[in-house]
Design an enzyme around this catalytic site. Structure first.
Site, PDB file in Angstrom:
ATOM      1  N   THR A 125       0.850  -1.192   0.000  1.00 34.91           N
ATOM      2  CA  THR A 125       0.000   0.000   0.000  1.00 34.91           C
ATOM      3  C   THR A 125       0.889   1.246   0.000  1.00 34.91           C
ATOM      4  O   THR A 125       2.056   1.189   0.394  1.00 34.91           O
ATOM      5  CB  THR A 125      -0.946  -0.008   1.210  1.00 34.91           C
ATOM      6  OG1 THR A 125      -0.183  -0.135   2.410  1.00 34.91           O
ATOM      7  CG2 THR A 125      -1.933  -1.165   1.117  1.00 34.91           C
ATOM      8  N   THR A 185       1.520   4.545   1.480  1.00 34.70           N
ATOM      9  CA  THR A 185       2.342   5.124   2.544  1.00 34.70           C
ATOM     10  C   THR A 185       3.253   4.087   3.181  1.00 34.70           C
ATOM     11  O   THR A 185       4.405   4.374   3.528  1.00 34.70           O
ATOM     12  CB  THR A 185       1.447   5.775   3.617  1.00 34.70           C
ATOM     13  OG1 THR A 185       0.624   6.766   3.001  1.00 34.70           O
ATOM     14  CG2 THR A 185       2.275   6.423   4.714  1.00 34.70           C
ATOM     15  N   CYS A 186       2.755   2.871   3.318  1.00 37.28           N
ATOM     16  CA  CYS A 186       3.559   1.801   3.912  1.00 37.28           C
ATOM     17  C   CYS A 186       4.804   1.522   3.077  1.00 37.28           C
ATOM     18  O   CYS A 186       5.884   1.256   3.621  1.00 37.28           O
ATOM     19  CB  CYS A 186       2.724   0.526   4.029  1.00 37.28           C
ATOM     20  SG  CYS A 186       1.185   0.734   4.956  1.00 37.28           S
ATOM     21  N   SER A 187       4.653   1.588   1.753  1.00 37.46           N
ATOM     22  CA  SER A 187       5.745   1.231   0.845  1.00 37.46           C
ATOM     23  C   SER A 187       6.679   2.386   0.528  1.00 37.46           C
ATOM     24  O   SER A 187       7.856   2.166   0.235  1.00 37.46           O
ATOM     25  CB  SER A 187       5.169   0.677  -0.464  1.00 37.46           C
ATOM     26  OG  SER A 187       4.423  -0.501  -0.231  1.00 37.46           O
TER      27      SER A 187
END
Length: 246
Positions: free
Chosen positions: A47, A49-51
């Site tokens: 996803t 922001t996570c990545s």
């Protein structure tokens, strides 16, 4: 949400994980017992922001966190082991353990399981980070319960400031435009190495040099978004910071 609190012990659970292509049981006692661990949870592998931010920044600051007594950094997501393995390869992760919580058991026990059904995600983790010492939560940073996907306090820089008691700033972000056979680039590398600074190199083109630096020569060094210039300017900048020259 009713999340775990500071001073509370991580619940005893067993997770199914894969290591070196083999399934194994991993208990929370094994993971946290007798160690100092930074844990952060996020909504999902691959996803945005996570990545682009959450995992990469913890990976970048792993060395600095280790200098302040952190034994391991663990990222927990409600994804299966195969997805987490693929995400780790995609991200080039080497210093953060991507821990799959496929059934959401650990995330639920920690009080961070939320319903992301409106996105088609189902049960997922809220975004948080915590410092765990010998299985006990020493410090907890939880994002505000507001709409969307807030990302303000669970980041790696906030955790680094906490473990360093506010005394250790995040490392400088240094980039250098270079070209093959550039002797001044080699000199700039020596200066940065001597100063103990890490940097990323970008092979330049004439257009890239003009567009980014308004210059025609290499190297061109940038620090935290500010153009320093070539090797001579870098040496002067380091001298002002009190760094030794080569």
């Amino acid at each position: 949400m009713e999340p775990i609190g500071e001073g509370q012990r991580i619940p005893d659970l067993t997770l199914r994980v894969r290591e070196s292509g083999q399934w194994k049981d991993l208990t929370t006692r094994e993971l946290f017992g007798g160690r100092t661990v930074v844990v952060f949870g996020l909504p999902g592998a691959f996803t945005p922001t996570c990545s682009t931010s959450h995992v990469p920044r913890y990976e970048e600051l792993a060395g600095e966190l280790a200098q302040h007594g952190v034994d391991e950094i663990v990222c927990i997501s409600v994804n299966d082991a195969f997805v987490m393995e693929a995400w780790g390869r995609d991200q080039g992760v080497e210093r953060v353990r991507l821990l799959p919580d496929g059934n959401g058991d650990l995330t639920r026990a920690l009080g961070f399981l939320v319903d992301k059904r409106e996105l088609g995600f189902g049960p997922r983790s809220w975004r948080y980070s915590m410092l765990v010492e010998d299985g006990v939560v020493k410090k907890l940073f939880v994002e505000k319960e507001i709409a969307g996907d807030p990302y303000d306090v669970s980041d790696a820089d906030t955790m680094l400031r906490y473990v360093a008691h506010g005394a250790s700033p995040s490392p400088l972000d240094v980039a250098m435009l270079t070209k093959p056979g550039c002797t001044h680039c080699a000199r700039a590398r020596d200066l940065l190495t001597k100063a103990g600074l890490r940097w990323q190199e970008v092979r330049s083109t004439p257009r890239l040099l003009r567009a980014m630096a308004g210059a025609a020569t290499t190297p061109q060094i940038f620090v935290d978004g500010t153009r320093i210039g070539g090797a001579d300017q870098l040496e002067q900048w380091l001298a002002k910071r009190g760094e030794p020259a080569v």
